[in-house]
Write an enzyme that holds these catalytic residues in place. Structure first.
Site, PDB file in Angstrom:
ATOM      1  N   SER A  56       0.599  -1.103   0.024  1.00 56.74           N
ATOM      2  CA  SER A  56       0.031  -0.168  -0.046  1.00 56.74           C
ATOM      3  C   SER A  56       0.872   1.371   0.017  1.00 56.74           C
ATOM      4  CB  SER A  56      -0.925  -0.080   1.161  1.00 56.74           C
ATOM      5  OG  SER A  56      -2.038   0.765   1.122  1.00 56.74           O
ATOM      6  N   CYS A  60       2.240   6.480  -7.328  1.00 54.93           N
ATOM      7  CA  CYS A  60       2.044   7.813  -8.125  1.00 54.93           C
ATOM      8  C   CYS A  60       2.921   8.907  -7.413  1.00 54.93           C
ATOM      9  CB  CYS A  60       0.621   8.201  -8.235  1.00 54.93           C
ATOM     10  SG  CYS A  60      -0.399   6.604  -8.599  1.00 54.93           S
ATOM     11  N   THR A 292     -11.071 -14.823 -13.524  1.00 51.76           N
ATOM     12  CA  THR A 292     -10.216 -15.218 -14.538  1.00 51.76           C
ATOM     13  C   THR A 292     -10.859 -16.612 -15.035  1.00 51.76           C
ATOM     14  OG1 THR A 292      -8.813 -16.819 -12.974  1.00 51.76           O
ATOM     15  CG2 THR A 292      -8.299 -14.603 -13.396  1.00 51.76           C
ATOM     16  N   ALA A 299      -8.329 -11.743 -10.907  1.00 54.85           N
ATOM     17  CA  ALA A 299      -7.179 -10.851 -11.129  1.00 54.85           C
ATOM     18  C   ALA A 299      -7.400  -9.191 -11.386  1.00 54.85           C
ATOM     19  CB  ALA A 299      -6.380 -11.300 -12.431  1.00 54.85           C
ATOM     20  N   ASP A 302      -3.063  -3.646 -13.113  1.00 54.62           N
ATOM     21  CA  ASP A 302      -2.224  -3.553 -14.429  1.00 54.62           C
ATOM     22  C   ASP A 302      -2.219  -4.887 -15.162  1.00 54.62           C
ATOM     23  OD1 ASP A 302      -1.875  -0.875 -13.676  1.00 54.62           O
ATOM     24  OD2 ASP A 302       0.179  -0.863 -13.293  1.00 54.62           O
ATOM     25  N   TYR A 446     -20.073  28.671 -11.529  1.00 53.20           N
ATOM     26  CA  TYR A 446     -19.551  30.046 -12.368  1.00 53.20           C
ATOM     27  C   TYR A 446     -19.543  31.221 -11.509  1.00 53.20           C
ATOM     28  CZ  TYR A 446     -19.355  34.440 -14.926  1.00 53.20           C
ATOM     29  OH  TYR A 446     -19.056  35.571 -15.197  1.00 53.20           O
TER      30      TYR A 446
HETATM   31  P1  FAD Z   1       1.097  -2.302  -8.315  1.00 52.95           P
HETATM   32  O1  FAD Z   1       0.499  -1.308  -7.481  1.00 52.95           O
HETATM   33  O2  FAD Z   1       2.300  -2.179  -9.151  1.00 52.95           O
HETATM   34  O3  FAD Z   1       1.419  -3.483  -7.211  1.00 52.95           O
HETATM   35  C1  FAD Z   1       1.813  -4.987  -7.756  1.00 52.95           C
HETATM   36  C2  FAD Z   1       2.492  -5.381  -6.381  1.00 52.95           C
HETATM   37  O4  FAD Z   1       2.775  -6.590  -6.613  1.00 52.95           O
HETATM   38  C3  FAD Z   1       4.168  -4.827  -6.337  1.00 52.95           C
HETATM   39  O5  FAD Z   1       4.450  -4.364  -4.970  1.00 52.95           O
HETATM   40  C4  FAD Z   1       4.782  -5.965  -6.651  1.00 52.95           C
HETATM   41  O6  FAD Z   1       5.884  -6.000  -5.954  1.00 52.95           O
HETATM   42  C5  FAD Z   1       3.968  -7.093  -6.159  1.00 52.95           C
HETATM   43  N1  FAD Z   1       4.301  -8.383  -6.892  1.00 52.95           N
HETATM   44  C6  FAD Z   1       4.279  -8.630  -8.256  1.00 52.95           C
HETATM   45  N2  FAD Z   1       4.707  -9.832  -8.303  1.00 52.95           N
HETATM   46  C7  FAD Z   1       4.673 -10.630  -7.273  1.00 52.95           C
HETATM   47  C8  FAD Z   1       4.582 -11.876  -6.606  1.00 52.95           C
HETATM   48  N3  FAD Z   1       5.063 -12.861  -7.816  1.00 52.95           N
HETATM   49  N4  FAD Z   1       4.774 -12.211  -5.346  1.00 52.95           N
HETATM   50  C9  FAD Z   1       4.493 -11.178  -4.592  1.00 52.95           C
HETATM   51  N5  FAD Z   1       4.104  -9.951  -5.043  1.00 52.95           N
HETATM   52  C10 FAD Z   1       4.258  -9.576  -6.266  1.00 52.95           C
HETATM   53  N6  FAD Z   1      -1.565   5.882 -12.268  1.00 52.95           N
HETATM   54  C11 FAD Z   1      -2.464   6.995 -12.085  1.00 52.95           C
HETATM   55  O7  FAD Z   1      -3.653   6.865 -12.318  1.00 52.95           O
HETATM   56  N7  FAD Z   1      -1.835   7.913 -11.953  1.00 52.95           N
HETATM   57  C12 FAD Z   1      -0.678   8.405 -11.639  1.00 52.95           C
HETATM   58  O8  FAD Z   1      -0.187   9.508 -11.446  1.00 52.95           O
HETATM   59  C13 FAD Z   1       0.000   7.326 -11.578  1.00 52.95           C
HETATM   60  N8  FAD Z   1       1.611   7.650 -11.259  1.00 52.95           N
HETATM   61  C14 FAD Z   1       2.313   6.705 -11.604  1.00 52.95           C
HETATM   62  C15 FAD Z   1       4.064   6.765 -11.356  1.00 52.95           C
HETATM   63  C16 FAD Z   1       4.665   5.886 -11.441  1.00 52.95           C
HETATM   64  C17 FAD Z   1       6.227   6.080 -11.087  1.00 52.95           C
HETATM   65  C18 FAD Z   1       4.289   4.411 -11.313  1.00 52.95           C
HETATM   66  C19 FAD Z   1       5.125   3.379 -11.419  1.00 52.95           C
HETATM   67  C20 FAD Z   1       3.068   4.025 -11.575  1.00 52.95           C
HETATM   68  C21 FAD Z   1       1.989   5.181 -11.843  1.00 52.95           C
HETATM   69  N9  FAD Z   1       0.760   4.826 -11.836  1.00 52.95           N
HETATM   70  C22 FAD Z   1      -0.254   5.957 -11.820  1.00 52.95           C
HETATM   71  C23 FAD Z   1      -0.127   3.663 -12.172  1.00 52.95           C
HETATM   72  C24 FAD Z   1      -0.448   2.996 -10.838  1.00 52.95           C
HETATM   73  O9  FAD Z   1       0.497   3.208 -10.002  1.00 52.95           O
HETATM   74  C25 FAD Z   1      -0.666   1.651 -11.228  1.00 52.95           C
HETATM   75  O10 FAD Z   1      -1.555   1.663 -12.148  1.00 52.95           O
HETATM   76  C26 FAD Z   1      -1.205   0.604  -9.930  1.00 52.95           C
HETATM   77  O11 FAD Z   1      -0.545   0.833  -8.899  1.00 52.95           O
HETATM   78  C27 FAD Z   1      -1.501  -0.678 -10.493  1.00 52.95           C
HETATM   79  O12 FAD Z   1      -1.928  -1.564  -9.230  1.00 52.95           O
HETATM   80  P2  FAD Z   1      -1.540  -2.874  -9.107  1.00 52.95           P
HETATM   81  O13 FAD Z   1      -2.329  -3.321  -7.888  1.00 52.95           O
HETATM   82  O14 FAD Z   1      -2.089  -3.479 -10.632  1.00 52.95           O
HETATM   83  O15 FAD Z   1      -0.374  -3.038  -9.307  1.00 52.95           O
END
Ligand code: FAD
Length: 569
Positions: A56, A60, A292, A299, A302, A446
């Site tokens: 958590s 961003c 899935t 799932a 991203d 406005y």
């Molecule tokens: P994530 O938040 O990436 O979390 C995935 C987690 O899973 C990670 O901590 C990873 O370590 C863990 N993981 C992966 N594989 C395994 C495994 N096999 N075992 C255990 N753990 C694992 N989005 C916006 O809408 N606005 C923004 O301004 C924005 N800015 C961003 C800036 C940056 C630098 C980045 C990197 C992303 C940004 N994003 C932004 C995108 C947004 O952060 C992602 O879309 C979002 O976090 C996706 O959530 P998630 O849960 O799919 O993956």
């Protein structure tokens, strides 16, 4: 025994016959799923695994931590392991990678990153939220020290230290999308001189090229070196220290550090190995409840493919909002509720050195790719608030809508102020299947310092209505080089002298009522002014007198952007 090991063993000892829900990935999608599920069901066991040291955290916010806008790293931690345990009775296992999903045994194998030991954990329901990994192209030098991608807190910490320890002065950012541009801004905050290397001929690939032009100009004005239409070939170490980025064109860009921001790829290895269905866009296939191809596995985030509600096509959209909403939908589904994810419309915003760029829905190029042809576009450049109140800044806005029913298909906007507010309003209208008629009618705040009695959103709707009902026929800018129409510029002579479309004649609106007879009635007239307003008035006047005139939407301001983008001669 460490706190974590303690809590882990008690978790395992206390395991009962309660339903077990395991979550892989504890950030946007995973953490929101876990917390929502607990709010819905006190009876399930919930455990979350992340291979990184935190759950958590605010991905961003990472670029702003590099830029020292956020200087206290702890601010990036939205919720801790302890908070999950104490408030929600959710067990969090950090530094723990999930390496195998065994669907027939309904177990996962996890490896403790501190001890290297592996164990299996049974599940009744499994949620995959592993996110997307930055793409590292297989090119020489991408693994050199000083070449970074930005995904985690440790990544940003390493970049911060590198800048400080090496007294870095120059950086090359490879990739001019959201993350690349946010990194550009923050490296400039750290007093680095920055170059962007982008393979496409424009920055911000989701935008139509002409809307990217104000952004390119803004970056150049802020001293960013732009190398567009040129890809990365390799990275080498320089003799005297530092790196040199070599572009496909042969250009050599020296850099104390390099940021790779050329996009992300869904982390589907676990899902693929487990035999889950993967879609054509490379994400895990899910249904509207985020389930899935295995009914015990969900799932989110991203890693999944979802439907683009405007084009109807499957897409991957790595944004935090959809990931959070999908996590919530998956939790509801696991808890037995019939909630459905609506699909995505790609609403996004980025701020770059004072300029805001935002978009929602489809772009024109996205519509064309999807084979959609029955649409129209209008351009407008209104002030972000009433012009008489000091400080009004232009918003460059493009609205795409379906013909003939006027359903809103997408909007893009660029400007210094008030941009995201307009795009958010249009995004909401899209959610409700709104039309341009709704935008014309929508009642918005406005007062002079905030908007206008006809807000830019209203204006966009009104212009589009005028196009649909024939009050303002629009010419197709992309046909400018091929048309036989007479181009008539209705601005004042001094404006015309300052620059105009080649071959245009000048007949100012202020003289039109006395001189209109000079214009041919047997030829199409394409009218142009500064932003489209005077040409609209002229179109109305002429067409009521039997002329065949239409407006070049957005006027000379749009022409300059189209020309800079190579779309008009
Ligand atoms: P994530 O938040 O990436 O979390 C995935 C987690 O899973 C990670 O901590 C990873 O370590 C863990 N993981 C992966 N594989 C395994 C495994 N096999 N075992 C255990 N753990 C694992 N989005 C916006 O809408 N606005 C923004 O301004 C924005 N800015 C961003 C800036 C940056 C630098 C980045 C990197 C992303 C940004 N994003 C932004 C995108 C947004 O952060 C992602 O879309 C979002 O976090 C996706 O959530 P998630 O849960 O799919 O993956």
């Amino acid at each position: 025994m460490s706190d974590q090991a303690n809590s882990q063993s008690s978790f395992l000892q206390n395991r009962s016959t309660r339903r077990r829900v395991l979550i892989v990935g504890g950030v946007a999608g995973g953490a929101s799923c876990a917390a929502r599920l607990r709010r819905l069901d006190e009876s399930v066991e919930i455990a979350m695994f992340d291979r990184g040291p935190y759950v958590s955290f605010a991905n961003c916010g990472l670029p702003y931590y590099v830029g020292n806008v956020i200087s206290d790293e702890r601010k990036l931690l939205v919720a801790s392991r302890e908070m999950f345990r104490d408030r929600f009775n959710i067990e969090v296992h950090t530094d723990t990678e999930v390496t195998v999903v065994d669907r027939s045994a309904r177990t996962i194998t996890v490896r403790d990153g501190r001890t290297g030991n592996s164990r299996t954990e049974p599940y009744d329901a499994l949620v995959l939220s592993p996110g997307a990994a930055p793409i590292r192209p297989p090119l020489p030098g991408v693994d050199l020290s000083g070449v970074f991608a930005v995904r985690s807190i440790p990544d940003s910490r390493r970049i911060r230290s590198w800048i400080t320890d090496r007294r870095a002065k120059t950086a090359v950012v490879v990739g001019g999308g959201f993350i690349g541009l946010e990194m550009v801004e923050n490296l400039i905050h750290r007093d680095l001189s920055v170059a962007i290397l982008e393979k496409l001929p424009q920055v911000m690939p989701p935008l139509d090229p002409e809307l990217a032009v104000p952004l390119t100009e803004h970056l150049a004005a802020k001293g960013v070196q732009l190398h567009l239409g040129d890809g990365l070939a390799r990275i080498e170490e320089q003799n005297g220290g530092g790196l040199i980025v070599i572009a496909e064109s042969g250009a050599r860009l020296p850099a104390d550090l390099v940021i790779l921001a050329i996009g992300v790829r869904p982390e589907t290895a676990l899902a693929k190995d487990a035999g889950l269905q993967i879609g054509p866009r490379g994400g895990i296939v899910v249904d509207a409840q985020m389930r899935t191809s295995d009914p015990s596995i969900w799932a989110v985030g991203d890693v999944v493919e979802v439907q683009d509600v405007l084009t109807g096509q499957e897409t991957v959209l790595p944004l935090a909002g959809p990931a959070n909403r999908q996590g919530r939908v998956a939790a509801e589904s696991i808890a037995g509720r019939e909630t459905h994810f609506r699909g995505v419309q790609a609403t996004a915003v980025v701020g770059v050195l004072g300029l805001t760029v935002a978009s929602t829905g489809a772009s024109e190029k996205g519509l064309r790719r999807a084979g959609v042809t029955s649409f129209q576009r209008v351009y407008l450049h209104p002030g972000h608030h009433a012009g008489y109140y000091p400080g009004a800044q232009a918003i460059h806005l493009k609205l795409l809508f379906r013909v003939p029913d006027g359903r809103i298909l997408g909007a893009q906007a660029v400007g210094l102020e008030g941009v995201e507010k307009r795009i958010d309003v249009i995004a909401t209208a899209i959610q409700f299947n709104g039309t341009v008629h709704d935008l014309a009618e929508v009642e918005l705040c406005y007062a002079p310092q905030f908007g206008a009695a006809k807000d830019p959103v209203n204006l966009a709707g009104m212009l589009a209505e005028n196009v649909l009902n024939g009050d303002m026929p629009v010419a197709d800018w992309l046909e400018l080089d091929h048309t036989d129409a007479l181009l008539v510029d209705v601005r004042e002579p001094d404006e015309f002298a300052g620059g105009h479309i080649p071959n245009a004649i000048n007949l100012p609106l202020s003289q039109l009522r006395s001189r209109y007879a000079e214009l041919p009635k047997d030829r199409d007239l394409w009218l142009c002014c500064a932003v489209g307003q005077r040409a609209y008035y002229a179109t109305r006047f002429l067409n009521q007198r039997g002329y065949r005139s239409c407006n070049l939407s957005g006027g000379y301001t749009t022409y300059k952007a189209l020309k800079a983008a190579g779309l008009a001669g």
